[in-house]
Design a protein around this motif. Structure first.
Motif, PDB file in Angstrom:
ATOM      1  N   ALA A 184       0.834  -1.201   0.000  1.00 41.49           N
ATOM      2  CA  ALA A 184       0.000   0.000   0.000  1.00 41.49           C
ATOM      3  C   ALA A 184       0.874   1.258   0.000  1.00 41.49           C
ATOM      4  CB  ALA A 184      -0.926  -0.018   1.212  1.00 41.49           C
ATOM      5  N   ARG A 185       1.982   1.218   0.724  1.00 39.79           N
ATOM      6  CA  ARG A 185       2.899   2.364   0.762  1.00 39.79           C
ATOM      7  C   ARG A 185       3.448   2.654  -0.640  1.00 39.79           C
ATOM      8  NH1 ARG A 185       5.483   3.151   6.189  1.00 39.79           N
ATOM      9  NH2 ARG A 185       7.138   4.227   5.067  1.00 39.79           N
ATOM     10  N   SER A 186       3.870   1.598  -1.342  1.00 36.21           N
ATOM     11  CA  SER A 186       4.444   1.781  -2.672  1.00 36.21           C
ATOM     12  C   SER A 186       3.409   2.331  -3.648  1.00 36.21           C
ATOM     13  CB  SER A 186       4.994   0.458  -3.202  1.00 36.21           C
ATOM     14  OG  SER A 186       6.049  -0.005  -2.406  1.00 36.21           O
ATOM     15  N   LEU A 187       2.195   1.797  -3.593  1.00 36.91           N
ATOM     16  CA  LEU A 187       1.139   2.262  -4.484  1.00 36.91           C
ATOM     17  C   LEU A 187       0.829   3.739  -4.230  1.00 36.91           C
ATOM     18  CD1 LEU A 187      -1.197  -0.848  -4.294  1.00 36.91           C
ATOM     19  CD2 LEU A 187      -0.037  -0.041  -6.359  1.00 36.91           C
ATOM     20  N   ALA A 188       0.759   4.122  -2.963  1.00 34.39           N
ATOM     21  CA  ALA A 188       0.473   5.523  -2.623  1.00 34.39           C
ATOM     22  C   ALA A 188       1.591   6.438  -3.121  1.00 34.39           C
ATOM     23  CB  ALA A 188       0.286   5.673  -1.122  1.00 34.39           C
ATOM     24  N   ALA A 189       2.833   6.029  -2.918  1.00 32.19           N
ATOM     25  CA  ALA A 189       3.970   6.841  -3.358  1.00 32.19           C
ATOM     26  C   ALA A 189       3.950   7.036  -4.871  1.00 32.19           C
ATOM     27  CB  ALA A 189       5.280   6.188  -2.930  1.00 32.19           C
ATOM     28  N   GLU A 190       3.633   5.978  -5.604  1.00 29.89           N
ATOM     29  CA  GLU A 190       3.613   6.073  -7.060  1.00 29.89           C
ATOM     30  C   GLU A 190       2.463   6.952  -7.549  1.00 29.89           C
ATOM     31  OE1 GLU A 190       5.969   4.094  -9.697  1.00 29.89           O
ATOM     32  OE2 GLU A 190       6.590   5.407  -8.057  1.00 29.89           O
ATOM     33  N   MET A 191       1.337   6.923  -6.847  1.00 25.55           N
ATOM     34  CA  MET A 191       0.227   7.785  -7.247  1.00 25.55           C
ATOM     35  C   MET A 191       0.572   9.256  -7.039  1.00 25.55           C
ATOM     36  SD  MET A 191      -3.054   5.578  -5.938  1.00 25.55           S
ATOM     37  CE  MET A 191      -3.202   3.843  -6.380  1.00 25.55           C
ATOM     38  N   VAL A 192       1.320   9.547  -5.978  1.00 23.12           N
ATOM     39  CA  VAL A 192       1.776  10.927  -5.773  1.00 23.12           C
ATOM     40  C   VAL A 192       2.747  11.315  -6.887  1.00 23.12           C
ATOM     41  CG1 VAL A 192       3.093  12.475  -4.268  1.00 23.12           C
ATOM     42  CG2 VAL A 192       1.432  10.886  -3.269  1.00 23.12           C
ATOM     43  N   LYS A 251      -0.355  21.991  -3.619  1.00 25.37           N
ATOM     44  CA  LYS A 251      -1.761  21.785  -3.243  1.00 25.37           C
ATOM     45  C   LYS A 251      -2.500  21.056  -4.356  1.00 25.37           C
ATOM     46  CE  LYS A 251      -5.942  24.251  -1.820  1.00 25.37           C
ATOM     47  NZ  LYS A 251      -6.551  25.589  -1.551  1.00 25.37           N
ATOM     48  N   THR A 252      -2.262  21.462  -5.602  1.00 24.83           N
ATOM     49  CA  THR A 252      -2.900  20.812  -6.754  1.00 24.83           C
ATOM     50  C   THR A 252      -2.476  19.349  -6.847  1.00 24.83           C
ATOM     51  OG1 THR A 252      -3.025  22.892  -7.982  1.00 24.83           O
ATOM     52  CG2 THR A 252      -3.127  20.849  -9.271  1.00 24.83           C
ATOM     53  N   ILE A 253      -1.165  19.100  -6.692  1.00 28.91           N
ATOM     54  CA  ILE A 253      -0.645  17.723  -6.728  1.00 28.91           C
ATOM     55  C   ILE A 253      -1.280  16.894  -5.619  1.00 28.91           C
ATOM     56  CG2 ILE A 253       1.423  16.321  -6.341  1.00 28.91           C
ATOM     57  CD1 ILE A 253       3.005  18.639  -7.706  1.00 28.91           C
ATOM     58  N   GLY A 254      -1.320  17.459  -4.417  1.00 27.56           N
ATOM     59  CA  GLY A 254      -1.865  16.740  -3.266  1.00 27.56           C
ATOM     60  C   GLY A 254      -3.337  16.416  -3.416  1.00 27.56           C
ATOM     61  N   THR A 255      -4.106  17.361  -3.924  1.00 28.77           N
ATOM     62  CA  THR A 255      -5.545  17.145  -4.095  1.00 28.77           C
ATOM     63  C   THR A 255      -5.809  16.030  -5.107  1.00 28.77           C
ATOM     64  OG1 THR A 255      -6.043  19.457  -3.559  1.00 28.77           O
ATOM     65  CG2 THR A 255      -7.718  18.222  -4.782  1.00 28.77           C
ATOM     66  N   ALA A 256      -5.094  16.078  -6.228  1.00 33.58           N
ATOM     67  CA  ALA A 256      -5.282  15.052  -7.266  1.00 33.58           C
ATOM     68  C   ALA A 256      -4.825  13.679  -6.775  1.00 33.58           C
ATOM     69  CB  ALA A 256      -4.518  15.445  -8.527  1.00 33.58           C
ATOM     70  N   ALA A 257      -3.689  13.639  -6.078  1.00 30.62           N
ATOM     71  CA  ALA A 257      -3.169  12.366  -5.583  1.00 30.62           C
ATOM     72  C   ALA A 257      -4.085  11.781  -4.512  1.00 30.62           C
ATOM     73  CB  ALA A 257      -1.758  12.554  -5.026  1.00 30.62           C
ATOM     74  N   LYS A 259      -7.288  12.180  -4.165  1.00 32.64           N
ATOM     75  CA  LYS A 259      -8.492  11.649  -4.815  1.00 32.64           C
ATOM     76  C   LYS A 259      -8.208  10.287  -5.445  1.00 32.64           C
ATOM     77  CE  LYS A 259     -11.929  12.703  -8.362  1.00 32.64           C
ATOM     78  NZ  LYS A 259     -12.352  13.661  -9.426  1.00 32.64           N
ATOM     79  N   GLN A 260      -7.054  10.168  -6.109  1.00 23.37           N
ATOM     80  CA  GLN A 260      -6.691   8.912  -6.766  1.00 23.37           C
ATOM     81  C   GLN A 260      -6.482   7.798  -5.746  1.00 23.37           C
ATOM     82  OE1 GLN A 260      -3.348   9.430  -9.374  1.00 23.37           O
ATOM     83  NE2 GLN A 260      -3.339   7.318 -10.071  1.00 23.37           N
ATOM     84  N   ILE A 261      -5.819   8.106  -4.635  1.00 30.72           N
ATOM     85  CA  ILE A 261      -5.561   7.110  -3.589  1.00 30.72           C
ATOM     86  C   ILE A 261      -6.879   6.677  -2.943  1.00 30.72           C
ATOM     87  CG2 ILE A 261      -4.419   6.680  -1.375  1.00 30.72           C
ATOM     88  CD1 ILE A 261      -2.265   8.743  -2.305  1.00 30.72           C
ATOM     89  N   GLU A 262      -7.763   7.643  -2.699  1.00 33.06           N
ATOM     90  CA  GLU A 262      -9.056   7.315  -2.095  1.00 33.06           C
ATOM     91  C   GLU A 262      -9.873   6.395  -3.004  1.00 33.06           C
ATOM     92  OE1 GLU A 262     -10.063  11.114   0.823  1.00 33.06           O
ATOM     93  OE2 GLU A 262     -10.759  11.164  -1.265  1.00 33.06           O
ATOM     94  N   ARG A 268     -11.278   7.133   2.919  1.00 33.19           N
ATOM     95  CA  ARG A 268     -10.824   8.519   3.040  1.00 33.19           C
ATOM     96  C   ARG A 268      -9.318   8.548   3.355  1.00 33.19           C
ATOM     97  NH1 ARG A 268     -12.486  11.753   7.028  1.00 33.19           N
ATOM     98  NH2 ARG A 268     -13.136  10.045   8.382  1.00 33.19           N
ATOM     99  N   VAL A 269      -8.653   9.590   2.882  1.00 33.14           N
ATOM    100  CA  VAL A 269      -7.199   9.693   3.029  1.00 33.14           C
ATOM    101  C   VAL A 269      -6.816  11.093   3.490  1.00 33.14           C
ATOM    102  CG1 VAL A 269      -5.006   9.727   1.748  1.00 33.14           C
ATOM    103  CG2 VAL A 269      -6.678   7.920   1.312  1.00 33.14           C
ATOM    104  N   TYR A 270      -5.916  11.143   4.457  1.00 32.14           N
ATOM    105  CA  TYR A 270      -5.241  12.393   4.813  1.00 32.14           C
ATOM    106  C   TYR A 270      -3.836  12.297   4.222  1.00 32.14           C
ATOM    107  CZ  TYR A 270      -2.534  15.807   7.405  1.00 32.14           C
ATOM    108  OH  TYR A 270      -1.689  16.841   7.729  1.00 32.14           O
ATOM    109  N   LEU A 271      -3.490  13.217   3.328  1.00 28.91           N
ATOM    110  CA  LEU A 271      -2.208  13.166   2.634  1.00 28.91           C
ATOM    111  C   LEU A 271      -1.405  14.417   2.948  1.00 28.91           C
ATOM    112  CD1 LEU A 271      -0.395  11.714   0.534  1.00 28.91           C
ATOM    113  CD2 LEU A 271      -1.611  13.003  -1.243  1.00 28.91           C
ATOM    114  N   ASP A 272      -0.195  14.212   3.450  1.00 31.15           N
ATOM    115  CA  ASP A 272       0.692  15.315   3.816  1.00 31.15           C
ATOM    116  C   ASP A 272       1.948  15.242   2.945  1.00 31.15           C
ATOM    117  OD1 ASP A 272       1.349  17.465   5.977  1.00 31.15           O
ATOM    118  OD2 ASP A 272       3.147  16.207   5.904  1.00 31.15           O
ATOM    119  N   LEU A 273       2.206  16.300   2.174  1.00 30.26           N
ATOM    120  CA  LEU A 273       3.343  16.308   1.258  1.00 30.26           C
ATOM    121  C   LEU A 273       4.360  17.374   1.636  1.00 30.26           C
ATOM    122  CD1 LEU A 273       1.502  16.040  -2.203  1.00 30.26           C
ATOM    123  CD2 LEU A 273       2.383  14.178  -0.780  1.00 30.26           C
TER     124      LEU A 273
END
Length: 298
Positions: A184-192, A251-257, A259-262, A268-273
Motif C-alpha cells: 500500500a505504501r508503494s502504491l500511494a507513493a507512485e500515485m503521488v 496543493k494541486t498535486i496533493g488534491t489530485a493524488a 483523490k486517486q488514492i481514495e 478517506r485519506v489524509y495526505l501530507d506532502l
C-alpha cells in the motif's frame, strides 16, 4: 488449467504500463507520456476461468546514465528471465531503429518463448500493419504476433488468451482475488509521483522521487488513512517548481493524488506532502533501496 508469469518487456513509452492496467482492470502502474516512468517491476495478477496470468510490468530498456537507471534496466531483464513467457511490447506507431535492434538482440539471451505485442495500433494506418509484422517476423522467431491498442482495449482480450495458451499447465499460484505484490505504501507513493509528472509537465520528469515517511492505517475503517510523503528533488532550484506560487502547485498535486488514492483504496485519506532537496539521489544506493529498486547484479 494454465498459470504462470508473463514479463512485459520493451523500450520506454511502448505502453507497457497502460497495457498492464488494461489487462488486470486496475490502475497498478502509473502512466505518463514521459519516458522512464516505470522504475520497478510491478506484478499484476489476472485470474481467468481456465487459468491465471501473472503479469510483470517492467521499466523500459534504455541506455543507463545513472545508478538508478542501471537498476531499472536490471529489473526489466531480471523479470524477463524469471518469466515463463516474454511479451515484447513495441510501439507500432514509431519507426524502427537502433533501439528496436537492441531489443531484438536481447531476446536470444533470455531463452524464453516471446510473443510480439504491436501496441498503439489505433495510431497506425491499417495498410502499414502487415509489412510491420513481416519485418519483425523476419528478424526473430516469435511464437505469436498480436496487434493491440492498450489505450482503447482493442484486441487485448485476444492477447490475454494467446499468452495464457503458452503458459505451463498447472493450478493458480495465487488466490483468485489476488491483485498485486505492491505494498500500500508503494502504491500511494507512485500515485503521488504520477501527479507530480502530470502537473509539472516536462520540467521534472527524471529528477523527482516520492518516499512515504509514515503510513498510518487506523483500525476504525471510518477514520482516514494518514500518509506522509516526501517529494525528492535534486537541485534547490527545483523545489519552488513543486511548491508553486503561494503553495498552489503542491496543493494541486496533493488534491489530485489524494483523490486517486481514495478511489483505489475506497477509503478517506489524509495526505501530507513535503518537498526535500537530496542532491544526486539517483546515485545514492540507500535512496534507491528505499525506492524499492533491485540492487545491481555485478
Amino acid at each position: 488449467m494454465r498459470s504462470g508469469f508473463v514479463s512485459l518487456l520493451g523500450r520506454p513509452n511502448a505502453g507497457k504500463s497502460t497495457l498492464l492496467n488494461r489487462l488486470v482492470g486496475a490502475h497498478l502502474a502509473i502512466v505518463s507520456d514521459k519516458p522512464q516512468t516505470t522504475r520497478t517491476r510491478i506484478l499484476g495478477a489476472k485470474s481467468l476461468p481456465d487459468g491465471q496470468i501473472l503479469f510483470l510490468d517492467t521499466p523500459g530498456v534504455h541506455r543507463p546514465m545513472h545508478r538508478m537507471n542501471v537498476r531499472m534496466v536490471d529489473a526489466a531483464i531480471g523479470a524477463a528471465r524469471e518469466a515463463d513467457v516474454v511479451a515484447l511490447v513495441v510501439d507500432a506507431s514509431e519507426d524502427v531503429g537502433r533501439g528496436t535492434d537492441f531489443m531484438l538482440g536481447l531476446l536470444p539471451q533470455l531463452s524464453k518463448p516471446v510473443v510480439l505485442v504491436l501496441n498503439k495500433i489505433d495510431r497506425l494506418k491499417k495498410h502499414k500493419l502487415l509489412p510491420l509484422i513481416e519485418w519483425f517476423s523476419a528478424r526473430y522467431a516469435f511464437i505469436d504476433v498480436v496487434p493491440v491498442s492498450a489505450a482503447t482495449g482493442d484486441n487485448v482480450e485476444a492477447l490475454e488468451q494467446v499468452l495464457l495458451s503458452h503458459l505451463p499447465e498447472g493450478p493458480p499460484l495465487y488466490p483468485d482475488d489476488y491483485l498485486t505484490d505492491q505494498s500500500a505504501r508503494s502504491l500511494a507513493a507512485e500515485m503521488v509521483r504520477e501527479q507530480v509528472l502530470v502537473h509539472t509537465r516536462a520540467e521534472l520528469p527524471f529528477t523527482t522521487a516520492v518516499v512515504v515517511d509514515r503510513y498510518e492505517e487506523p483500525e476504525d475503517e471510518d477514520a482516514p488513512l494518514a500518509i506522509y510523503c516526501s517529494i525528492l528533488v535534486e537541485e534547490p532550484s527545483q523545489k519552488p517548481i513543486i511548491i508553486g506560487r503561494a503553495g498552489e502547485m503542491i496543493k494541486t498535486i496533493g488534491t489530485a493524488a489524494r483523490k486517486q488514492i481514495e478511489e483505489f483504496f475506497e477509503r478517506r485519506v489524509y495526505l501530507d506532502l513535503h518537498v526535500k532537496v537530496r542532491e544526486d539521489w539517483r546515485e545514492n544506493e540507500r535512496t534507491l533501496d528505499d525506492l524499492g529498486l533491485p540492487k545491481h547484479r555485478r
